[in-house]
Design a protein around this motif. Structure first.
Motif, PDB file in Angstrom:
ATOM      1  N   ARG A 305      44.540  32.125  41.826  1.00 33.89           N
ATOM      2  CA  ARG A 305      42.913  32.414  41.691  1.00 33.89           C
ATOM      3  C   ARG A 305      43.368  33.559  41.269  1.00 33.89           C
ATOM      4  NH1 ARG A 305      38.423  32.897  43.590  1.00 33.89           N
ATOM      5  NH2 ARG A 305      37.291  34.799  44.786  1.00 33.89           N
ATOM      6  N   ASP A 330      32.761  35.646  41.848  1.00 39.85           N
ATOM      7  CA  ASP A 330      34.548  35.638  42.068  1.00 39.85           C
ATOM      8  C   ASP A 330      33.713  35.580  43.503  1.00 39.85           C
ATOM      9  OD1 ASP A 330      34.430  38.055  43.118  1.00 39.85           O
ATOM     10  OD2 ASP A 330      35.751  38.961  41.574  1.00 39.85           O
ATOM     11  N   SER A 332      35.074  34.044  47.049  1.00 38.91           N
ATOM     12  CA  SER A 332      35.616  32.117  47.563  1.00 38.91           C
ATOM     13  C   SER A 332      35.080  31.451  48.608  1.00 38.91           C
ATOM     14  CB  SER A 332      37.458  33.405  46.927  1.00 38.91           C
ATOM     15  OG  SER A 332      36.654  33.843  48.857  1.00 38.91           O
TER      16      SER A 332
END
Length: 482
Positions: A305, A330, A332
């Protein structure tokens, strides 16, 4: 806790209930919300940014054709409306009035601006003295109020945003040239920026602007077959000049009345682009006005990542520097699948996917909102490839809208034929009209369709009136409209 429970919920299919689909989409995409005042809406950031991007494109076109921006008062004295009889009769049912202020009753009622011909006419009479002051080419970006009984967000609200151009000229020839120039400006903008094909033409006398000599419009077809008037340009002759005493000293040293024009488009264009381009998955936004043109979504397992996000940030900076409106998601705690559906619903033209394997190979994946096509492109060519796909998306949107219009445009000879066609197929009809207001009214009464305009370039020329059968003076586009 995962946010996947927020997965995009169902949108009513267009074929099931188009109006419900429209409301579902604009609310889920967070373009607007309802205000506590009846008939008024709140523009949320994405909705307002659509308007800002339209403003920027149009404003440059206005300035390129010699116009300058000014601003005029929101409140207009009642006496101003009495000066042009046809104008006040046209707007009176929609006018809200201010009768008290500061705890005291006003000596004269003030209308809240429905349009500014009267106020601007008053000011032009002060500013124009000689032919040397002409042409006077002014535009105003403003809000206006028309107290609507039936409203639909963006398309018809009690308060809306718009621009209104107002110009004054020495003679009819110059004023008519201005009228057509601005109609062409609108056509260029709507087709080449919003990717919406339009029909240019002249309004019938019963449909023209109150107080105008002639009104011209561009008409667009929505995906339910209804029409939206996407822009209008009016030749006002000397009607307002006589009413407000807008005179100038001519080159021959005589006092003459100016010939004036007005023209405008509004936030109904937001509603139009949604209804022209949207599908059952949600919005499809034209790249040139989309608040976000590219959404970047880094994907892959936690162990890679950091690398993927670092590269995403680098590419984000590159695209932003190139002037592309780009965002990164972005997060998670939200799955890629949720994000794909969310941004598809929001109509973002391009989705950029970047994973660890893509990183190893020096590529990323671009996905078109229009076609769903996935294209693997080298990271070294990213900016050029994004620009190329944005151009492709615009062209595909325009062609898709044009094909839809062609498939839903039919020719009729009689009123019975028009009724039958509208029963079985949504769309526009081309028909002959004798010029009688009675025949035009009968079409509306029996079909719910109105004359949209007399197109400059009809596909064919009609010979007889669809109602009375007499010789046709005009070939007209009829449609049900918003």
């Amino acid at each position: 806790m995962s946010k996947d429970k927020g997965f995009v919920t169902e949108i009513t299919p267009q074929g099931e209930d188009f109006s419900r689909w429209y409301i579902d989409v604009i609310k889920k995409a967070e373009l607007m919300d309802y205000s506590p005042v009846r008939g008024c809406i709140v523009f949320r950031p994405d909705g307002y940014e659509l308007w800002e991007n339209m403003q920027r494109e149009l404003d440059q076109r206005f300035k390129d054709t010699g116009h300058r921006n000014a601003y005029f008062p929101l409140f207009i004295p009642e006496s101003f409306f009495q000066k042009e009889k046809e104008h006040v009769e046209g707007f009176n049912p929609e006018l809200p009035w201010v009768t008290e202020a500061g705890g005291e009753k006003l000596e004269e009622r003030l209308a809240i601006r429905p349009t500014s011909e009267t106020m601007i006419g008053h000011m032009y009479a002060k500013w124009i003295n000689s032919y040397r002051d002409l042409p006077l080419l002014i535009n105003q970006w403003a809000n206006v109020v028309r107290w609507e009984k039936r409203t639909l967000p963006f398309l018809r609200t009690s308060e809306f945003l718009w621009q209104e151009g107002h110009t004054a000229h020495e003679n009819e020839e110059d004023a008519r040239r201005e009228t057509m120039t601005m109609l062409d400006v609108y056509t260029d903008f709507v087709e080449n920026v919003l990717a919406i094909p339009v029909i240019k033409g002249q309004k019938t006398p019963s449909e023209k602007f109150a107080g105008a000599v002639d009104t011209y419009s561009i008409e667009a077809m929505m995906r339910d077959g209804r029409a939206v008037q996407a822009g209008t340009s009016h030749y006002l002759g000397t009607n307002f000049a006589v009413a407000f005493d807008i005179k100038y000293l001519s080159r021959e040293n005589t006092q003459e009345f100016c010939h004036t024009t007005s023209w405008g488009v509004s936030t109904r264009l937001i509603g139009a682009l949604i209804m022209v381009h949207g599908d059952d998955r949600g919005l499809v936004l034209p790249p040139k006005v989309a608040p976000t043109q590219v959404i970047m979504i880094p994907i892959g397992p936690p162990k890679t990542r950091e690398q993927v996000i670092a590269k995403t940030d680098e590419l984000f900076a590159e695209l932003k520097k190139a002037g592309i409106r780009v965002r990164v998601d972005d997060r998670s705690d939200v799955s890629p699948g949720w994000k794909f559906n969310e941004y598809e619903m929001r109509g973002i033209p391009i989705r950029l996917e970047l994973g660890p394997r893509d990183l190893e190979n020096g590529v990323c994946v671009l996905v078109s909102r229009v076609t769903g096509e996935k294209k693997q492109v080298p990271l070294t060519d990213l900016t050029a490839e994004v620009r190329k796909m944005l151009d492709e998306v615009h062209a595909q949107m325009y062609e898709r809208a044009l094909s839809f219009r062609e498939e839903h445009f039919f020719s009729v000879e009689t009123l019975d034929e028009l009724k039958a066609k509208l029963e079985e197929q949504r769309g526009f009809a081309l028909a002959g009209w004798c010029g009688s207001e009675a025949c035009e009214s009968q079409v509306k009464e029996e079909t719910g369709a109105t004359s949209r305009n007399i197109p400059f370039e009809p596909a064919e020329t009609k010979r007889q009136c669809l109602v009375c059968g007499e010789a046709a003076k005009h070939t007209v586009v009829f449609a049900r409209a918003y």
